[in-house]
Scaffold this motif. Sequence first.
Motif, mmCIF file in Angstrom:
data_model
loop_
_atom_site.group_PDB
_atom_site.id
_atom_site.type_symbol
_atom_site.label_atom_id
_atom_site.label_comp_id
_atom_site.label_asym_id
_atom_site.label_seq_id
_atom_site.Cartn_x
_atom_site.Cartn_y
_atom_site.Cartn_z
ATOM 1 N N HIS A 134 -29.370 66.859 34.045
ATOM 2 C CA HIS A 134 -29.467 66.011 35.245
ATOM 3 C C HIS A 134 -28.800 64.654 35.009
ATOM 4 O O HIS A 134 -28.117 64.123 35.893
ATOM 5 C CB HIS A 134 -30.941 65.823 35.588
ATOM 6 C CG HIS A 134 -31.191 64.949 36.776
ATOM 7 N ND1 HIS A 134 -30.968 65.372 38.066
ATOM 8 C CD2 HIS A 134 -31.627 63.667 36.871
ATOM 9 C CE1 HIS A 134 -31.249 64.387 38.901
ATOM 10 N NE2 HIS A 134 -31.663 63.345 38.204
ATOM 11 N N LEU A 135 -28.989 64.111 33.806
ATOM 12 C CA LEU A 135 -28.482 62.760 33.526
ATOM 13 C C LEU A 135 -26.963 62.711 33.405
ATOM 14 O O LEU A 135 -26.370 61.629 33.483
ATOM 15 C CB LEU A 135 -29.126 62.227 32.228
ATOM 16 C CG LEU A 135 -30.624 61.940 32.328
ATOM 17 C CD1 LEU A 135 -31.189 61.617 30.942
ATOM 18 C CD2 LEU A 135 -30.901 60.791 33.298
ATOM 19 N N SER A 136 -26.349 63.857 33.264
ATOM 20 C CA SER A 136 -24.892 63.845 33.044
ATOM 21 C C SER A 136 -24.146 63.219 34.224
ATOM 22 O O SER A 136 -23.052 62.694 34.064
ATOM 23 C CB SER A 136 -24.381 65.260 32.771
ATOM 24 O OG SER A 136 -24.586 66.026 33.941
ATOM 25 N N GLY A 137 -24.745 63.233 35.395
ATOM 26 C CA GLY A 137 -24.068 62.669 36.574
ATOM 27 C C GLY A 137 -24.256 61.166 36.757
ATOM 28 O O GLY A 137 -23.888 60.615 37.799
ATOM 29 N N PHE A 138 -24.868 60.498 35.768
ATOM 30 C CA PHE A 138 -25.220 59.085 35.978
ATOM 31 C C PHE A 138 -24.511 58.134 35.018
ATOM 32 O O PHE A 138 -25.117 57.211 34.481
ATOM 33 C CB PHE A 138 -26.738 58.908 35.865
ATOM 34 C CG PHE A 138 -27.503 59.506 37.016
ATOM 35 C CD1 PHE A 138 -27.792 58.756 38.139
ATOM 36 C CD2 PHE A 138 -27.904 60.833 36.990
ATOM 37 C CE1 PHE A 138 -28.479 59.311 39.211
ATOM 38 C CE2 PHE A 138 -28.592 61.394 38.057
ATOM 39 C CZ PHE A 138 -28.876 60.636 39.172
ATOM 40 N N ALA A 139 -23.236 58.333 34.797
ATOM 41 C CA ALA A 139 -22.498 57.433 33.902
ATOM 42 C C ALA A 139 -22.606 55.993 34.413
ATOM 43 O O ALA A 139 -22.505 55.757 35.626
ATOM 44 C CB ALA A 139 -21.037 57.849 33.842
#
Length: 698
Positions: A268-273
């Motif tokens: 999920h966190l991969s989309g929050f750069a």
Amino acid sequence: VGDSAEFDSEVESICPFCGVGCQISLKVKDNKVKYVEGINGPANEGRLCVKGRFGFDYIHHDHRLTKPLIRRDDAPAKGLNVDPGKWGDVFREASWDEALDFAAKGLKGRGREVAGFGSAKCTNEEAYLFQKMIRQGFGHNNVDHCTRLCHASSVAALMENVGSGAVTATFNEIENADVAIAIGCNPIENHPVAATYFKQFTKRGGKLIVMDPRGQALKRFASHMLQFRPGADVSMLNAIMHVIVEEGLYDQQYIDAYTENWEAEKAHLSGFAPEKMAEMCGIDADVLRDVARTFAGAKSAMIFWGMGVSQHIHGTDNSRCLISLALMCGQVGRPGAGLHPLRGQNNVQGASDAGLIPMFLPDYQPVTDDGVRSAFTDVWQSGDFSNEKGLTVTEIMDDVHAGNIKAMYVLGENPAMSDPDVEHARAALAKLDHLVVQDIFITETANYADVILPASAFAEKSGTVTNTNRQVQMGRPALPPPGDAREDWWIEVELAKRLGLGWSYESPADVFAEMKLNMKSLENITWDRLEAQNAVTYPSLSPEDPGQAIVFGDGFPRPDGRARFTPASVIPPDDVPDAEYPMILTTGRQLEHWHTGSMTRRASVLDAVEPEANCSLHPSTLRKLGVPAGGVVRLTTKRGSIEIMAREDRAVAPDMVFLPFAFVEAAANILTNPAVDPYGKIPEFKFSAVKVEAVTGA
Ligand code: SF4
């Protein structure tokens, strides 16, 4: 001040204001509290803030209720029309027997038509009796209190992911940390004694990361100050966690041993750069990366949060992020590590523990569980009650408007000031055919009462309270209540007798003994022990154990002993600015005033320091409006409009207004949005679209 010989008595008790739970000594002379001094409690070690030290003389105010009152037959229509000093046109004095009979007659036998609001200002025993009365006496769970307006979303996230709604470490543990995050809280104003420990922590080199849409005094002590855009909490926290994943800074060993659902969180966190989130948060990507490295690089780190996190429609998601951040870095269950939602009222932790909430019985045992309910009805020697979760504070008001709830018992709460979209709540109170209010003053809510039962202030009662640190502490009476006013537990028992509930408690100690039968958290904590020691932290592992300051070092009270990662997506605030309402309104407290102001506005020192309703605006905003500092502005939202003095404040962003909610003459909640978080059912007090207009100059 003088020495002890000057006083008739000195009584040890607990400060009645915030959740820090400072222990105090009340110095009494000629039946008046003359002076208050901090004593060596586990949370305060002798320290007090301005409220604890100087905010006590409201207990002697001539507005105190000293007789039961019944609404006159010829009283004007219900509304905010009672002068607390001159109530004779609206109410008449009654004896206790007449008032209690009248109160009970309007409630008895009405089942689902009755709802109750208890209080986090009352003791654990009084909270326990209140929820018991609604469940045993009316057969349902429509009972709630102000936790719904403060940390309900934090509790929802903690219960879901950690298995317990309380803090994992005391705030004093910050002395063993090397990094701490304080997000959405303003401890120098709202938890001032806790803030002294935060300052000491920075003085010995601890890194304090402050995150808040409003600048604040703690900024001076911060290694990092992130003044992010209101409502952008999830995108900011996910961006920080993204860096920890991307750079491999997480604690894989801890994650493997003590958590579940990590792979889903990671994906999920991969989309929050940070580079993607920076604009939305208003924080540079470099800063987000630095904060991530600082937190993940800590040997021991704590996270503190307040209403800025919880009072959003995405409040539960905000807390989920904070829990995930601590878990991925293994920062729970060790000295100097932990999760700590700073609780608001002095007994909001205890009132919640005691079951004053619609979905849980004492110790957060679900009302939906047949075994749990029968354990309570066995002790109560009564029939079963509903297995459906009850209605929350705002849902109860909606149900009054729907015509389903027609009578209420309100103990020590002030929904006519504290509810969001407060005119909706006031109209509901006016619609009730029977309202029983138990309080120490004719509050705004008591304006709508059919009968008012005069209650006791903190310095006039015995009972236990539980602070933000899970410390159960003993409160003691220094004075009798004035006139015919009575301790709250006594009033509850007398009312219950008239409802036919057969209660026979003779003291708060009797109630505490009953609570222990179904509350594992109170194991090894007895009334006598509290009398002798003043405070015991729960859980306490033996009669000698002062209690566990840190919990969950060896697993969590969840299936398989594992805490859970629950990914959080970005949900925008409900009431976003547009061309008509272009700015953002946020509400909160000020150092000198407490909640709806019923106590602190009657405390002479506090009222002298902060006597007038005010809002804070950035100097550039005031310039644009053509209003000097001290001039009057009109604030308008989709719910209503108020006029109020404007204060110049550089801590507030130029597109933002900060509005304290203690002032009835410019009640903040006329403006606030009643939209709620779907899990904690907490209203979005921290974000409304608002229009600001000039009214007059200074
Ligand atoms: Fe009271 Fe809180 Fe101040 Fe302590 S910090 S004196 S508990 S208001």
